[in-house]
Structure formats: structure tokens, C-alpha cells
Design an enzyme around this catalytic site. Structure first.
Site, PDB file in Angstrom:
ATOM      1  N   ASP A 164       1.292  -0.158  -5.032  1.00  0.00           N
ATOM      2  CA  ASP A 164       0.048   0.003  -5.792  1.00  0.00           C
ATOM      3  C   ASP A 164      -0.122   1.393  -6.395  1.00  0.00           C
ATOM      4  O   ASP A 164      -0.667   1.532  -7.486  1.00  0.00           O
ATOM      5  CB  ASP A 164      -1.165  -0.361  -4.933  1.00  0.00           C
ATOM      6  CG  ASP A 164      -1.361   0.560  -3.742  1.00  0.00           C
ATOM      7  OD1 ASP A 164      -0.384   1.213  -3.313  1.00  0.00           O
ATOM      8  OD2 ASP A 164      -2.497   0.632  -3.222  1.00  0.00           O
ATOM      9  N   HIS A 165       0.343   2.429  -5.698  1.00  0.00           N
ATOM     10  CA  HIS A 165       0.223   3.795  -6.228  1.00  0.00           C
ATOM     11  C   HIS A 165       1.086   4.711  -5.375  1.00  0.00           C
ATOM     12  O   HIS A 165       1.697   4.269  -4.396  1.00  0.00           O
ATOM     13  CB  HIS A 165      -1.238   4.276  -6.243  1.00  0.00           C
ATOM     14  CG  HIS A 165      -1.936   4.185  -4.917  1.00  0.00           C
ATOM     15  ND1 HIS A 165      -1.708   5.084  -3.888  1.00  0.00           N
ATOM     16  CD2 HIS A 165      -2.843   3.294  -4.436  1.00  0.00           C
ATOM     17  CE1 HIS A 165      -2.453   4.757  -2.847  1.00  0.00           C
ATOM     18  NE2 HIS A 165      -3.144   3.667  -3.139  1.00  0.00           N
TER      19      HIS A 165
ATOM     20  N   GLU B  86       0.814  -1.216   0.000  1.00  0.00           N
ATOM     21  CA  GLU B  86       0.000   0.000   0.000  1.00  0.00           C
ATOM     22  C   GLU B  86       0.847   1.266   0.000  1.00  0.00           C
ATOM     23  O   GLU B  86       1.685   1.469   0.883  1.00  0.00           O
ATOM     24  CB  GLU B  86      -0.939  -0.007   1.214  1.00  0.00           C
ATOM     25  CG  GLU B  86      -1.744   1.256   1.401  1.00  0.00           C
ATOM     26  CD  GLU B  86      -2.679   1.527   0.239  1.00  0.00           C
ATOM     27  OE1 GLU B  86      -2.679   2.672  -0.246  1.00  0.00           O
ATOM     28  OE2 GLU B  86      -3.399   0.601  -0.177  1.00  0.00           O
TER      29      GLU B  86
ATOM     30  N   THR C   3      -5.923   2.135  -5.550  1.00  0.00           N
ATOM     31  CA  THR C   3      -5.723   0.733  -5.174  1.00  0.00           C
ATOM     32  C   THR C   3      -6.528  -0.207  -6.065  1.00  0.00           C
ATOM     33  O   THR C   3      -6.023  -1.236  -6.516  1.00  0.00           O
ATOM     34  CB  THR C   3      -6.132   0.520  -3.706  1.00  0.00           C
ATOM     35  OG1 THR C   3      -5.213   1.226  -2.870  1.00  0.00           O
ATOM     36  CG2 THR C   3      -6.112  -0.946  -3.330  1.00  0.00           C
TER      37      THR C   3
ATOM     38  N   HIS D 201      -1.023   3.790   4.666  1.00  0.00           N
ATOM     39  CA  HIS D 201      -2.022   4.530   3.887  1.00  0.00           C
ATOM     40  C   HIS D 201      -2.227   5.915   4.487  1.00  0.00           C
ATOM     41  O   HIS D 201      -2.232   6.080   5.704  1.00  0.00           O
ATOM     42  CB  HIS D 201      -3.349   3.768   3.869  1.00  0.00           C
ATOM     43  CG  HIS D 201      -4.290   4.224   2.792  1.00  0.00           C
ATOM     44  ND1 HIS D 201      -4.856   5.479   2.781  1.00  0.00           N
ATOM     45  CD2 HIS D 201      -4.753   3.594   1.678  1.00  0.00           C
ATOM     46  CE1 HIS D 201      -5.636   5.599   1.720  1.00  0.00           C
ATOM     47  NE2 HIS D 201      -5.589   4.480   1.028  1.00  0.00           N
TER      48      HIS D 201
END
Length: 658
Positions: free
Chosen positions: A475-476, A257, A301, A416
């Protein structure tokens, strides 16, 4: 005395003009303060200034059809609605660096889980965005203004709407001069807002989204031919030395994440932030890709998962996970399921988040272990779910229960935004940039790193490690472009648009026990993961509709498209129609080669949108693949499973008694 001061506003047209000016200037100030729209010349600055005017005139103009105080109330109400739309976009942009689209409104079910993230995006001065509405409301409520009881003349109303249309026409004409084919070629919402304004963008997006929704109904089997011709043409033959090296092994994906690649080998306060991941970059059985990019859009995500399973891009607006959950797919779990694999997803959040409990059925996942399967104490749950360490620890028994070989995915959540972590769990001090979310990022990244090391050790103890290929990918981005000042301190260099593009690198590790790895420098993105993994497992992807290419293939396409239409290669970075040397950051003039990069990027994005919006895979089945039926898959929560097991046990006991 007070009545005389405001008496000029007793006439509808003057109160109307005041409302217009308030909202117009407020919107322009928000453009300058809250959004990063990339103003490059005086023409763009002028367009930014005038573009709110046409839509503000148009929408508030409807209040002129009413008379007396009712007209004033309607002006205030419409002004409030537009102010709320503006403010909602401001809050959304503070994290996503993007604007709200109609499809994102289908994702409001996720909002209940965001909690702390949303609060971190709010600011005390935000009340100023509603100050004009408050002032107008007080003027009416205190009777400082006393509206005339008559209606505005039809001629005046006609002039107002004509002015709105004329201003928009001039705005669009000037915008097309500075950016030709603005509404037909761009994938970047920043362009639309910069040139036409946020309110006009909302109208444009609604029209476009409606058109996209209608595409499925109009599609037929002829539409897939162009797609298959294209995907067959870009297919890359696997590297014969690596094809099938992981054949028959379990697959364990770990979704890292918000982890960006700059954190790898980064030292803070003299300590490595991610010592375990750093060690894997030197591990003899691990391939580490240092030029691997996330390619997510608004779905973040969910987009990363969508690319991982399908080798198709997420949508330009919203998330395919939410809006295209019932499409036909030829996803990795379905393909591998027909090769004898059991598939499962492990996620310490509610199963409905991002519509996972529905789209996973369309992808062909056999099992979905959501938060209900975990023992989650209050102090172990952050706003996005179970902390990573207890998540991995509790997942091991469930993973062991799966029939091998299995295809599994673990979605972590601790790292996150806004990166909250109980300081009793932190093992490194935060950074010192003064930007809280950036500073805390290093603590949650360390926590994730420790959780991964623990998981690797648990896999070894469980006996699953030696027969498993472990793939870990970011993921990003975790730190958006709104934190350039803080990131400049982190990296000890100015982070401008070019450097921000380079920061879209995310780590990719492919760990295969017994297979010699190394650091890989080829450029690639998340769209390339599925064919890469399939080829390592010995499954040829020729004939499948996939837009990525095998990262290990000598024929791998190294142009990395971003969802907004930008691109990056080992030599050129293309951003908003500007071009830079990827290695030096120096500006480049457009060449034939760069034009080909742009065309390749645009073609891939268009093909992907065509496939997803028209649900074209329902018209095509690759040889050897059987389309799945989502109705064959059901995900119950743990309580339901336990009850079912108890009922079955009771029936067995009754049978035994008989």
C-alpha cells in the site's frame, strides 16, 4: 541584582525582540535537524534562514496591542502556540516525511488507535523545543522582569507589522526567482516550507483548503466534459489475450501493509525474509510486477484504497476517505455489484478508522467486517488491530458465507510502523543497522509472509481457491526517507534522493489459477490497478472516468506520477525539478521528452483533484451503470447482527407457536 540584569526587558519592545529571536532561531534549527528539505544552493539556505521571521513578527506582533504584563503573557502564549505547531509538524514528519495540513486535522479520530506508533516518534530531547517558552515564562513568574504599564506606541506597532509584510514580500520575490510559479504549480509541500517557511505554509494551506472546499458548490455539469474528453483520450484497449481470463471468478484483494518491493528475495542472516512471496514470483499462475509503485499522499493506506477502488488519486492534502466520503463515485464494488458480485471488506480494526464505515457506502460495499466480528484477545491486538494470522484464520468462515462471485478486500496491519512484534511470534532475528524501526521491519514482514501462506492454504481447504483471482499489493512505503542511513546498510549502497525514489516500488502479485503468469517489468502504479482487474474480469472500462490504464495493455501509459508531482518512467526519474537516468542514477538535462512527462504528470494530478474536489461524477453516469445510493448500505457490528438474528429467531418461534 537579578532585577538589574533583566531590567532592560522591562520595556515591551525588548522582551518582544527576545521572544522573536528565540522562536526564529529555534525554527531554523528545527528545519536543519528535523526536516529533509533538499537545500541545493546558497539562495535556498538564505531563504530557509529568513523565512520564519516574517510570520513570527506578524503573529507575536499582536501581543503589542496589549499593555503591561498582559502583553508579555500574550507574547508567551502566542510563542507557545507556534512552538506547538512546529513540534506537531516535527513528530508528524518523523514518520510521514510530510507536513500537517488542515484536512489532516479531520483525521484526528484515528489518533486513538495509533498508541505505540506515536510514542515511537517521540524523543527525550524534544523538551528543548519548548525551552524558550519555559525561560520566558519563568522570567515573568519570578518577577525577574517587571513590564512597564504603558502600551507600545502605535508607530512602533506599525513598524513591526510593516517589517513583517516587507520581509515576506522580499522572501516571496526571491523564492519566485529561484522557483517560478511556486504557489501555483507545485504539489510538493516541501517546496513551500523550504521557500516560505512552515508558519507561512500553514496560512497558505488554510487558504487553499478553504478554496478546495468551495469548488464543489461552484461546479456544474459543464465541468465534467473536459474530464471525460481526457479520460477517453488516455483509455488503453485491453490485451485481447488476457481480456476476460478471470471472468466470473471471485476477487480477493490482499492489502500488504507497508510492504516495499526491496524485501522480495532479500536475505537476512542467510534466510529469505519472505519465502512464500518469493515463491510466488516463480509460480506459473502468478503475474509478479517488479516495477510497480505506490502513489499515495498524506492518506497513505486510505489513499491506496481510494486508488484501488476508483482509479483516482488521493488528495494533495489530507485523505479523500476522510474529507470526501459523501462524494459520488463509480467504484469497483459498485460496478461489479451490478454484474452480480457480492462485495465485502475484512479489517481487524475499528470500522470508523479512516472514516471507512461511511465512505465504503459511497463506494458500494455490501458488507464490512470490522474488529467487532473477530475474537481478539489482548495479546493478539497490536496498535492497528488484530494480528494477521488470527485475522486471516477467522476471516475464512465469513468469506465462505458470501454469495459467489464475490469482490473482497483484506487489510493487514501487523507490518506497520513501529513494527512491534512479540518475540515469541518472531521467526527471524531483526536486522542489525541500529535503527530499531528498520531492524524490526524484517520480523513483521516475515510474520506477514507466513500469514499469507497460511491464508492461501486455508483458501484451498475451503474450496474457494480455484475459482478466485488473488491480488496482493503493497500500500505504501514502510521505511521513510528519514531512515536513509539505515537503509544504506540494508542495501549495501548509499540511499540518496534518487535511490529513495526507487524504493517506492511496492510488490504487486496477480494470481489466477489456470492462467499462465510470469514476471512483468512494465512500469505502473496503484492508479492502474482498477482498469487492469476490470479487464481481466471481462468488463471494459471504456466510458468510465478512470485515470489509470490497464497494465497488460499494449497502450498502457508507463509514466508513473507521484502525488507530489514527481514522476518515474523506465528511462527517467524526475525529482524536485532534477532528472536522473532511472537505470544508472546519472543526472540528465531537461529535454522535450522530459517536459512531456512533467506535463502528463501535472495534467493527471490536476484532473484527479478537479474530479474529487468538485465531486464531478455526480454529473456523469457511464452507459450501463446505475448510480448507487449510500443510504442503501448499512454496516452493523457483530453484536448488533447477533441481536438482530436472535430477535428474528424469536419472532419465527412465536409464529410457529401460533
Amino acid at each position: 541584582m537579578k532585577t538589574k540584569i533583566f531590567s532592560w526587558m522591562n520595556k515591551h519592545i525588548y522582551f518582544f525582540l527576545l521572544t522573536i529571536v528565540f522562536l526564529w532561531i529555534k525554527t531554523y534549527i528545527a528545519y536543519e535537524v528535523e526536516f529533509t528539505l533538499g537545500i541545493d544552493n546558497k539562495m535556498q539556505e538564505f531563504l530557509l534562514f529568513i523565512n520564519p521571521l516574517s510570520s513570527v513578527l506578524f503573529f507575536i506582533g499582536f501581543a503589542l496591542f496589549f499593555k503591561g504584563k498582559r502583553s508579555y503573557n500574550m507574547m508567551i502564549f502566542i510563542s507557545f502556540l507556534l512552538s506547538f505547531l512546529l513540534y506537531a509538524n516535527i513528530v508528524y514528519y518523523r514518520f510521514f516525511s510530510d507536513f500537517i495540513t488542515l484536512p489532516t486535522l479531520t483525521q484526528t479520530g484515528n489518533a486513538g488507535d495509533l498508541g505505540q506508533s506515536i510514542l515511537a516518534l517521540l524523543s527525550p530531547y524534544d523538551i528543548l523545543y519548548f525551552l524558550d517558552t519555559i525561560i520566558l515564562l519563568l522570567l515573568v513568574l519570578t518577577k525577574a522582569v517587571k513590564p512597564e504599564t504603558t502600551k507600545v506606541k502605535k508607530r512602533t506597532v506599525f513598524i513591526v507589522f510593516s517589517a513583517a509584510v516587507a520581509i515576506f514580500a522580499v522572501n516571496l520575490s526571491l523564492a519566485e526567482t529561484d522557483r517560478p510559479q511556486l504557489l501555483t504549480r507545485t504539489f510538493d509541500r516541501n517546496y513551500i516550507v523550504k521557500y516560505l517557511g512552515m508558519y507561512n505554509f500553514t496560512i497558505y494551506d488554510a487558504i487553499k483548503s478553504t478554496g478546495d472546499s468551495a469548488q464543489r458548490a461552484m461546479a456544474d455539469s459543464n465541468d465534467i466534459t473536459e474530464v471525460t474528453n481526457y479520460t477517453n483520450a488516455i483509455y488503453a484497449e485491453p490485451d485481447p489475450n488476457l481480456f476476460g481470463v478471470a471472468k466470473g471468478k471471485n476477487v480477493i484483494y490482499i492489502h500488504l501493509e507497508s510492504l516495499q518491493n526491496f524485501i522480495i528475495n532479500y536475505k537476512l542472516h542467510g534466510e529469505e525474509v519472505t519465502p512464500f512471496l518469493n515463491s510466488l514470483t516463480k509460480d506459473k499462475n502468478t503475474f509478479y510486477f517488479d516495477n510497480f509503485f505506490h502513489q499515495t499522499g498524506q492518506g497513505k493506506t486510505a489513499d491506496a484504497e481510494f486508488m484501488l477502488e476508483n482509479s483516482l488519486f488521493g488528495l494533495p492534502q489530507g485523505a479523500a476517505f476522510s474529507t470526501k466520503g459523501r462524494n459520488t463515485y463509480q467504484a469497483a464494488p459498485a460496478i461489479l455489484g451490478q454484474q452480480g458480485y457480492t462485495s465485502a471488506v475484512f479489517h481487524g480494526n475499528t470500522k470508523t478508522f479512516w472514516n471507512r464505515n461511511e465512505i465504503y457506502k459511497s463506494l458500494g460495499f455490501d458488507h464490512f467486517y470490522d474488529l467487532s466480528y473477530y475474537d481478539a484477545e489482548d495479546d493478539q491486538v497490536v496498535n492497528y488491530g488484530l494480528l494477521d494470522k488470527p485475522f486471516f484464520e477467522q476471516s475464512i468462515p465469513m468469506l465462505q458465507s458470501l454469495k459467489q462471485p464475490f469482490y473482497s478486500k483484506f487489510i493487514t496491519v501487523t507490518n506497520h510502523f513501529p513494527y512491534p512484534l512479540d518475540q515469541s511470534l518472531a521467526t527471524i532475528e531483526p536486522h542489525t543497522t541500529g535503527d530499531e524501526s528498520v531492524d524490526n521491519y524484517f520480523q513483521t514482514a516475515r510474520y506477514l509472509d507466513e500469514a499469507l501462506e497460511q491464508f492461501f492454504n486455508d483458501l484451498k481447504e475451503s474450496g474457494l481457491y480455484d475459482n478466485s483471482m488473488i491480488i496482493m499489493y503493497g500500500d505504501h512505503y514502510g521505511i521513510s526517507e528519514n531512515h536513509k542511513a539505515a537503509m544504506s546498510k540494508v542495501l549495501n549502497k548509499e540511499v540518496d534522493n534518487f535511490e529513495n525514489a526507487q524504493l517506492q516500488r511496492v510488490p504487486l502479485f496477480i494470481h489466477i489459477p489456470g492462467v499462465e503468469g510470469g514476471t512483468m517489468h512494465q512500469y505502473g502504479g496503484q492508479i492502474d490497478l482498477m482498469p487492469t482487474v476490470m479487464h481481466l474480469l471481462g468488463i471494459d472500462t471504456k466510458g468510465y472516468v478512470q485515470l489509470g490504464t490497464d497494465l497488460f495493455s499494449p497502450e498502457h501509459q508507463t509514466v508513473v506520477p507521484f502525488r507530489n508531482g514527481d514522476f518515474i518512467t523506465e528511462n527517467v526519474t524526475g525529482l524536485n525539478g532534477k532528472y536522473y537516468d532511472t537505470n544508472t542514477g546519472e543526472k540528465l538535462e531537461k529535454t522535450k521528452e522530459i517536459e512531456q512527462y512533467e506535463e502528463s504528470t501535472e495534467m493527471k494530478l490536476q484532473m484527479s483533484d478537479k474530479i474529487v474536489n468538485q465531486d464531478l461524477l455526480r454529473f456523469y453516469t457511464p452507459e450501463g451503470f446505475t448510480p448507487i445510493n449510500p443510504k442503501d448500505y448499512q454496516y452493523t457490528d457483530k453484536d448488533s447482527t447477533d441481536e438482530k438474528s436472535t430477535d428474528e429467531q424469536s419472532e419465527d418461534e412465536k409464529s410457529a407457536e401460533k
